[in-house]
Design a protein around this motif. Sequence first.
Motif, PDB file in Angstrom:
ATOM      1  N   GLY A   1       1.971  -4.500  -4.598  1.00  0.00           N
ATOM      2  CA  GLY A   1       2.411  -5.469  -3.611  1.00  0.00           C
ATOM      3  C   GLY A   1       1.303  -6.022  -2.744  1.00  0.00           C
ATOM      4  N   HIS A   2       0.075  -5.545  -2.906  1.00  0.00           N
ATOM      5  CA  HIS A   2      -1.063  -6.036  -2.128  1.00  0.00           C
ATOM      6  C   HIS A   2      -2.010  -6.831  -3.021  1.00  0.00           C
ATOM      7  N   ILE A   3      -2.437  -7.985  -2.555  1.00  0.00           N
ATOM      8  CA  ILE A   3      -3.502  -8.717  -3.227  1.00  0.00           C
ATOM      9  C   ILE A   3      -4.823  -8.267  -2.612  1.00  0.00           C
ATOM     10  N   SER A   4      -5.583  -7.503  -3.375  1.00  0.00           N
ATOM     11  CA  SER A   4      -6.858  -6.970  -2.903  1.00  0.00           C
ATOM     12  C   SER A   4      -7.991  -7.574  -3.715  1.00  0.00           C
ATOM     13  N   TRP A   5      -9.224  -7.336  -3.237  1.00  0.00           N
ATOM     14  CA  TRP A   5     -10.378  -7.822  -3.988  1.00  0.00           C
ATOM     15  C   TRP A   5     -10.443  -7.154  -5.354  1.00  0.00           C
ATOM     16  N   ASP A   6     -10.080  -5.885  -5.425  1.00  0.00           N
ATOM     17  CA  ASP A   6     -10.101  -5.203  -6.725  1.00  0.00           C
ATOM     18  C   ASP A   6      -9.091  -5.823  -7.684  1.00  0.00           C
ATOM     19  N   LEU A   7      -7.940  -6.206  -7.181  1.00  0.00           N
ATOM     20  CA  LEU A   7      -6.939  -6.862  -8.032  1.00  0.00           C
ATOM     21  C   LEU A   7      -7.441  -8.225  -8.487  1.00  0.00           C
ATOM     22  N   LEU A   8      -8.020  -8.983  -7.566  1.00  0.00           N
ATOM     23  CA  LEU A   8      -8.527 -10.307  -7.907  1.00  0.00           C
ATOM     24  C   LEU A   8      -9.667 -10.231  -8.925  1.00  0.00           C
ATOM     25  N   ALA A   9     -10.444  -9.152  -8.867  1.00  0.00           N
ATOM     26  CA  ALA A   9     -11.612  -9.030  -9.733  1.00  0.00           C
ATOM     27  C   ALA A   9     -11.271  -8.553 -11.141  1.00  0.00           C
ATOM     28  N   LEU A  10     -10.037  -8.099 -11.355  1.00  0.00           N
ATOM     29  CA  LEU A  10      -9.684  -7.589 -12.676  1.00  0.00           C
ATOM     30  C   LEU A  10      -9.744  -8.707 -13.721  1.00  0.00           C
ATOM     31  N   PRO A  11     -10.313  -8.431 -14.889  1.00  0.00           N
ATOM     32  CA  PRO A  11     -10.283  -9.427 -15.962  1.00  0.00           C
ATOM     33  C   PRO A  11      -8.886  -9.515 -16.564  1.00  0.00           C
ATOM     34  N   PRO A  12      -8.597 -10.559 -17.311  1.00  0.00           N
ATOM     35  CA  PRO A  12      -7.296 -10.649 -17.984  1.00  0.00           C
ATOM     36  C   PRO A  12      -7.080  -9.436 -18.895  1.00  0.00           C
ATOM     37  N   GLN A  13      -5.860  -8.948 -18.918  1.00  0.00           N
ATOM     38  CA  GLN A  13      -5.525  -7.776 -19.708  1.00  0.00           C
ATOM     39  C   GLN A  13      -4.642  -8.165 -20.895  1.00  0.00           C
ATOM     40  N   ASP A  14      -4.721  -7.377 -21.954  1.00  0.00           N
ATOM     41  CA  ASP A  14      -3.829  -7.553 -23.098  1.00  0.00           C
ATOM     42  C   ASP A  14      -2.569  -6.710 -22.944  1.00  0.00           C
ATOM     43  N   ILE A  15      -2.732  -5.513 -22.370  1.00  0.00           N
ATOM     44  CA  ILE A  15      -1.616  -4.576 -22.209  1.00  0.00           C
ATOM     45  C   ILE A  15      -1.746  -3.904 -20.843  1.00  0.00           C
ATOM     46  N   ILE A  16      -0.615  -3.765 -20.165  1.00  0.00           N
ATOM     47  CA  ILE A  16      -0.552  -2.989 -18.930  1.00  0.00           C
ATOM     48  C   ILE A  16       0.329  -1.780 -19.209  1.00  0.00           C
ATOM     49  N   LEU A  17      -0.158  -0.599 -18.856  1.00  0.00           N
ATOM     50  CA  LEU A  17       0.591   0.629 -19.065  1.00  0.00           C
ATOM     51  C   LEU A  17       1.197   1.094 -17.751  1.00  0.00           C
ATOM     52  N   ALA A  18       2.445   1.541 -17.803  1.00  0.00           N
ATOM     53  CA  ALA A  18       3.120   2.034 -16.597  1.00  0.00           C
ATOM     54  C   ALA A  18       4.049   3.163 -17.001  1.00  0.00           C
ATOM     55  N   SER A  19       3.686   4.365 -16.643  1.00  0.00           N
ATOM     56  CA  SER A  19       4.482   5.536 -16.992  1.00  0.00           C
ATOM     57  C   SER A  19       5.288   6.000 -15.787  1.00  0.00           C
ATOM     58  N   ASP A  20       6.591   5.810 -15.841  1.00  0.00           N
ATOM     59  CA  ASP A  20       7.520   6.287 -14.806  1.00  0.00           C
ATOM     60  C   ASP A  20       7.195   5.741 -13.420  1.00  0.00           C
ATOM     61  N   VAL A  21       6.686   4.520 -13.353  1.00  0.00           N
ATOM     62  CA  VAL A  21       6.439   3.929 -12.036  1.00  0.00           C
ATOM     63  C   VAL A  21       7.734   3.405 -11.412  1.00  0.00           C
ATOM     64  N   PHE A  22       8.730   3.119 -12.230  1.00  0.00           N
ATOM     65  CA  PHE A  22      10.019   2.662 -11.706  1.00  0.00           C
ATOM     66  C   PHE A  22      10.834   3.894 -11.311  1.00  0.00           C
ATOM     67  N   PHE A  23      10.434   4.471 -10.183  1.00  0.00           N
ATOM     68  CA  PHE A  23      10.980   5.737  -9.713  1.00  0.00           C
ATOM     69  C   PHE A  23      11.814   5.539  -8.455  1.00  0.00           C
ATOM     70  N   GLU A  24      11.243   4.846  -7.471  1.00  0.00           N
ATOM     71  CA  GLU A  24      11.951   4.536  -6.232  1.00  0.00           C
ATOM     72  C   GLU A  24      12.375   3.065  -6.264  1.00  0.00           C
ATOM     73  N   PRO A  25      13.681   2.771  -6.239  1.00  0.00           N
ATOM     74  CA  PRO A  25      14.135   1.376  -6.326  1.00  0.00           C
ATOM     75  C   PRO A  25      13.510   0.453  -5.293  1.00  0.00           C
ATOM     76  N   GLU A  26      13.190   0.970  -4.107  1.00  0.00           N
ATOM     77  CA  GLU A  26      12.595   0.098  -3.093  1.00  0.00           C
ATOM     78  C   GLU A  26      11.176  -0.335  -3.449  1.00  0.00           C
ATOM     79  N   ASP A  27      10.582   0.307  -4.457  1.00  0.00           N
ATOM     80  CA  ASP A  27       9.230  -0.064  -4.895  1.00  0.00           C
ATOM     81  C   ASP A  27       9.230  -1.073  -6.037  1.00  0.00           C
TER      82      ASP A  27
END
Length: 272
Positions: A164-190
């Motif tokens: 939920g934050h736009i940071s310099w590290d996020l802006l600096a990331l190159p384009p990705q082919d795949i994003i991995l997310a293991s069990d991040v959908f844990f708390e509905p408010e997130d």
Amino acid sequence: MLGRSRATATWPAASRSRSLAARSLPRSPARPGPNDALLGEHDFRGQGVRAQRFRFSEEPGPGADGAVLEVHVPQVLHLQYGMYVWPCAVVLAQYLWFHRRSLPGKAILEIGAGVSLPGILAAKCGAEVILSDSSELPHCLEVCRQSCQMNNLPHLQVVGLTWGHISWDLLALPPQDIILASDVFFEPEDFEDILATIYFLMHKNPKVQLWSTYQVRSADWSLEALLYKWDMKCVHIPLESFDADKEDIAESTLPGRHTVEMLVISFAKDSL
């Protein structure tokens, strides 16, 4: 630019700084079984660390070479951190293993990585991997780095990304082919924070896919409505299609009897 005014309006004013690795100890973390390898005790800020081995393999046969791959990950023995391998991580790692021949050269980002089992496996299969966890939880990032060291991958980049934050590290990331997310959908408010971050990354490469596993804990929430809001779609992947429909994967005791879903999420066709 996020590209849609209605999307930018949903970015929260402040993050709740939640992270997979920052939760309390799960009810069923990876525990040593008869085939688990305890690789020794280490030290993490004065806490004991158990290094565990996951051994992925395939049976030799027509079109199969009987390949074997081992991944070692730390398990921090402290209730405050809860930095264990969760059932979903093993299922996602198995999906990557099943598709390992398509991974070399792919740009892959793991979010909420924690001990980073899926991301480490992808890197060992030849992908160009970046590991990430909350920028506000440096101990989580330290565990990511420890996983890299355990697997002789000191070159892997580890970055702090807070959902939920736009940071310099996020802006600096190159384009990705795949994003991995293991069990991040844990708390509905997130969920909104997570999808906002994914949406931003998808605009860097509209063809990117989110490979995500989640553990079914309640029938009272659904991700589909939020995916529609963010112009995304998902495909449910049957576990039996990649040999994950069993209680023990990679010679571990996980996922056990937990109900785990495998999703591939991407932009909806009409948003491209």
